[in-house]
Design a protein around this motif. Structure first.
Motif, PDB file in Angstrom:
ATOM      1  N   UNK A  53       0.832  -1.218   0.000  1.00  0.00           N
ATOM      2  CA  UNK A  53       0.000   0.000   0.000  1.00  0.00           C
ATOM      3  C   UNK A  53       0.862   1.262   0.000  1.00  0.00           C
ATOM      4  N   UNK A  54       1.940   1.265   0.777  1.00  0.00           N
ATOM      5  CA  UNK A  54       2.781   2.461   0.919  1.00  0.00           C
ATOM      6  C   UNK A  54       4.056   2.381   0.083  1.00  0.00           C
ATOM      7  N   UNK A  55       4.116   1.467  -0.864  1.00  0.00           N
ATOM      8  CA  UNK A  55       5.352   1.217  -1.607  1.00  0.00           C
ATOM      9  C   UNK A  55       5.927   2.492  -2.244  1.00  0.00           C
ATOM     10  N   UNK A  56       5.117   3.205  -3.006  1.00  0.00           N
ATOM     11  CA  UNK A  56       5.612   4.396  -3.710  1.00  0.00           C
ATOM     12  C   UNK A  56       6.068   5.466  -2.726  1.00  0.00           C
ATOM     13  N   UNK A  57       5.273   5.683  -1.670  1.00  0.00           N
ATOM     14  CA  UNK A  57       5.639   6.707  -0.685  1.00  0.00           C
ATOM     15  C   UNK A  57       6.927   6.324   0.042  1.00  0.00           C
ATOM     16  N   UNK A  58       7.054   5.061   0.416  1.00  0.00           N
ATOM     17  CA  UNK A  58       8.270   4.616   1.099  1.00  0.00           C
ATOM     18  C   UNK A  58       9.490   4.749   0.201  1.00  0.00           C
ATOM     19  N   UNK A  59       9.325   4.432  -1.083  1.00  0.00           N
ATOM     20  CA  UNK A  59      10.436   4.575  -2.030  1.00  0.00           C
ATOM     21  C   UNK A  59      10.858   6.038  -2.160  1.00  0.00           C
ATOM     22  N   UNK A  60       9.887   6.934  -2.246  1.00  0.00           N
ATOM     23  CA  UNK A  60      10.185   8.358  -2.398  1.00  0.00           C
ATOM     24  C   UNK A  60      10.936   8.883  -1.179  1.00  0.00           C
ATOM     25  N   UNK A  61      10.482   8.487   0.021  1.00  0.00           N
ATOM     26  CA  UNK A  61      11.157   8.925   1.254  1.00  0.00           C
ATOM     27  C   UNK A  61      12.569   8.364   1.314  1.00  0.00           C
ATOM     28  N   UNK A  62      12.719   7.116   0.904  1.00  0.00           N
ATOM     29  CA  UNK A  62      14.040   6.483   0.922  1.00  0.00           C
ATOM     30  C   UNK A  62      15.014   7.195  -0.022  1.00  0.00           C
ATOM     31  N   UNK A  63      14.498   7.614  -1.191  1.00  0.00           N
ATOM     32  CA  UNK A  63      15.359   8.277  -2.174  1.00  0.00           C
ATOM     33  C   UNK A  63      15.727   9.694  -1.742  1.00  0.00           C
ATOM     34  N   UNK A  64      14.721  10.472  -1.292  1.00  0.00           N
ATOM     35  CA  UNK A  64      14.990  11.871  -0.951  1.00  0.00           C
ATOM     36  C   UNK A  64      13.863  12.405  -0.072  1.00  0.00           C
ATOM     37  N   UNK A  65      14.165  12.694   1.174  1.00  0.00           N
ATOM     38  CA  UNK A  65      13.122  13.165   2.096  1.00  0.00           C
ATOM     39  C   UNK A  65      12.596  14.544   1.693  1.00  0.00           C
ATOM     40  N   UNK A  66      13.480  15.408   1.164  1.00  0.00           N
ATOM     41  CA  UNK A  66      13.018  16.730   0.734  1.00  0.00           C
ATOM     42  C   UNK A  66      12.040  16.610  -0.429  1.00  0.00           C
ATOM     43  N   UNK A  67      12.343  15.712  -1.360  1.00  0.00           N
ATOM     44  CA  UNK A  67      11.430  15.482  -2.479  1.00  0.00           C
ATOM     45  C   UNK A  67      10.097  14.933  -1.970  1.00  0.00           C
ATOM     46  N   UNK A  68      10.173  14.051  -0.958  1.00  0.00           N
ATOM     47  CA  UNK A  68       8.945  13.492  -0.394  1.00  0.00           C
ATOM     48  C   UNK A  68       8.068  14.577   0.219  1.00  0.00           C
ATOM     49  N   UNK A  69       8.695  15.498   0.977  1.00  0.00           N
ATOM     50  CA  UNK A  69       7.916  16.590   1.588  1.00  0.00           C
ATOM     51  C   UNK A  69       7.305  17.477   0.511  1.00  0.00           C
TER      52      UNK A  69
END
Length: 261
Positions: free
Chosen positions: A142-158
């Protein structure tokens, strides 16, 4: 059909592999190996808690694992280096659990808690393991895409509206559930190995995160089947045999990855 203890052991191991495969990928990417180790060591304290309060063992382990994971998350970045903090909490929880078990005056198989006893899995354990594995797999999916984005770059995730702390909490809870369901299969000391080795073996042969997760599941499943077969053939402990099989698959994948370069 489930009267064979080897069949129950195989199904239990595959259940743990299902939960550990996608979760292990994030553990490898985010360099959380020691984090998983500390959570696994807290499982011993959870067993003592369950014995003291007459809770089911799985519930006690889950409570202790969640408490340990949340404690680490809260204390990180507050004056101590992360590896120092994890070392203190990991070994402190393991020692406190063993002391608590001794103070309770009950006789338990500590070796089974540390290294697992997959051959003693019951039908009730199978229900618990597969329920926990399904929860973890669905949560990570369920959270795969969000977890990947946070793992790659927290600033991009925010910037895209994703809260890194919420995703960290989800990963923490998934890790705690995996520890709770895996302790009877591979034990507290070997849980980290089942999280890391299959994911690390799949990493060198995978071109996308999704393929790495699927590869980790295949490696984990092969390690469980191969380890049980090896334990039966050579009369060796089943839990450590599974980890040895996973390590051999990692070595094979490293050779194959080297030839592809």
């Amino acid at each position: 059909m489930l009267d064979s203890f080897m069949l129950r052991a195989l199904l239990a191991g595959l259940g743990v592999a299902l939960a550990a495969a996608p979760l292990g990928c994030f553990v490898v990417w985010r360099r959380m190996a020691y984090f998983g180790d500390a959570t696994g060591h807290a499982a011993i304290l959870g067993v003592a808690l369950a014995l003291a309060t007459s809770l089911p063992i799985t519930a006690g382990v889950l409570i202790a694992a969640v408490a340990m994971a949340l404690t680490i998350s809260q204390l990180s970045g507050r004056g101590h280096a992360v590896d120092t903090l994890l070392g203190v909490l990991s070994h402190g929880a393991l020692a406190a659990g063993l002391v608590a078990v001794a103070l309770l005056g009950v006789r338990i198989d500590v070796q089974a808690l540390l290294f697992g006893d997959i051959l003693a899995v019951t039908r009730g354990d199978l229900v618990t393991i597969w329920t926990g594995a399904a929860i973890v797999a669905l949560l990570i999916g369920w959270r795969w895409s969000a977890l990947l984005t946070v793992t790659l770059n927290e600033d991009l995730a925010r910037a895209t509206g994703i809260d890194p702390r919420r995703e960290q909490l989800i990963l923490t809870l998934a890790l705690a559930v995996t520890v709770a369901v895996a302790i009877k299969v591979v034990g507290a000391l070997l849980i980290t190995a089942m999280l890391i080795i299959p994911a690390a073996a799949a990493r060198g042969l995978s071109r996308t995160p999704e393929r790495m997760a699927i590869g980790a599941l295949l490696v984990g499943g092969l390690a469980v089947a191969g380890g049980l077969q090896g334990a039966l053939r050579f009369d060796t402990p089943a839990g450590p045999s599974i980890v040895v099989a996973a390590a051999l698959l990692f070595a094979l994948s490293a050779v194959l990855a080297g030839r592809r370069r």
